[in-house]
Design a protein around this motif. Structure first.
Motif, PDB file in Angstrom:
ATOM      1  N   LEU A   1       0.811  -1.208   0.000  1.00 21.72           N
ATOM      2  CA  LEU A   1       0.000   0.000   0.000  1.00 21.72           C
ATOM      3  C   LEU A   1       0.847   1.262   0.000  1.00 21.72           C
ATOM      4  O   LEU A   1       0.364   2.330  -0.371  1.00 21.72           O
ATOM      5  N   ASP A   2       2.102   1.161   0.404  1.00 24.14           N
ATOM      6  CA  ASP A   2       2.988   2.328   0.464  1.00 24.14           C
ATOM      7  C   ASP A   2       3.762   2.527  -0.829  1.00 24.14           C
ATOM      8  O   ASP A   2       4.693   3.302  -0.895  1.00 24.14           O
ATOM      9  N   CYS A   3       3.354   1.876  -1.892  1.00 25.30           N
ATOM     10  CA  CYS A   3       4.104   1.851  -3.144  1.00 25.30           C
ATOM     11  C   CYS A   3       3.388   2.661  -4.218  1.00 25.30           C
ATOM     12  O   CYS A   3       2.166   2.687  -4.287  1.00 25.30           O
ATOM     13  N   VAL A   4       4.204   3.303  -5.093  1.00 25.45           N
ATOM     14  CA  VAL A   4       3.665   4.083  -6.199  1.00 25.45           C
ATOM     15  C   VAL A   4       4.202   3.482  -7.495  1.00 25.45           C
ATOM     16  O   VAL A   4       5.411   3.463  -7.726  1.00 25.45           O
ATOM     17  N   LYS A   5       3.305   2.958  -8.331  1.00 27.56           N
ATOM     18  CA  LYS A   5       3.731   2.388  -9.609  1.00 27.56           C
ATOM     19  C   LYS A   5       4.089   3.510 -10.563  1.00 27.56           C
ATOM     20  O   LYS A   5       3.403   4.510 -10.657  1.00 27.56           O
TER      21      LYS A   5
END
Length: 129
Positions: free
Chosen positions: A124-128
């Motif tokens: 959830l803390d990731c940005v694609k």
């Protein structure tokens, strides 16, 4: 003394505000600790030693770039052996995932193992990108 404490507090506040604005890139996490609570007695913990020949220093969770990778894995030796088993395994890593990995041995005294993905979670803390 108060001036020193105030200055240190200011630097800590600046450092924490910088962390809040940082975004995690599309890297994924690889975790080789065996998930407790599973009843599969053929699964063993695995350590990610290297990714594409780049050795890791982390012992538990390793950050990896997405794509086709070669993982060098290490599994503890079985009873009667002293040397751990090290093996290179091809692995496809998707962006923004957390992989729980394990070694599967078909027999309790067999040294060879196969890589098993126990679970995959979205980060959830990731940005694609």
């Amino acid at each position: 003394m108060n001036r020193i404490v105030n200055t240190l507090a200011l630097f800590a506040l600046i450092g924490l505000s910088g962390c809040a604005s940082m975004k995690v890139t599309d890297t994924s996490l690889l975790d080789g600790r065996r998930e407790m609570g599973r009843a599969d007695m053929k699964l063993y913990p695995v350590r990610i030693v290297a990714i594409d020949g780049n050795y890791t220093v982390d012992r538990d969770t390793v950050r990896a770039e997405p794509g086709q990778r070669t993982l060098r894995l290490l599994a503890a030796p079985v009873a009667g052996f002293t040397q751990p088993v090290e093996k290179d395994v091809p692995f496809t890593i998707e962006p923004c995932k957390r992989y729980y990995l394990a070694a599967r041995r078909e027999a309790p005294l067999r040294q060879d193992f196969q890589l098993v993905v126990q679970q995959v979670e979205d980060r959830l803390d990731c940005v694609k990108s």
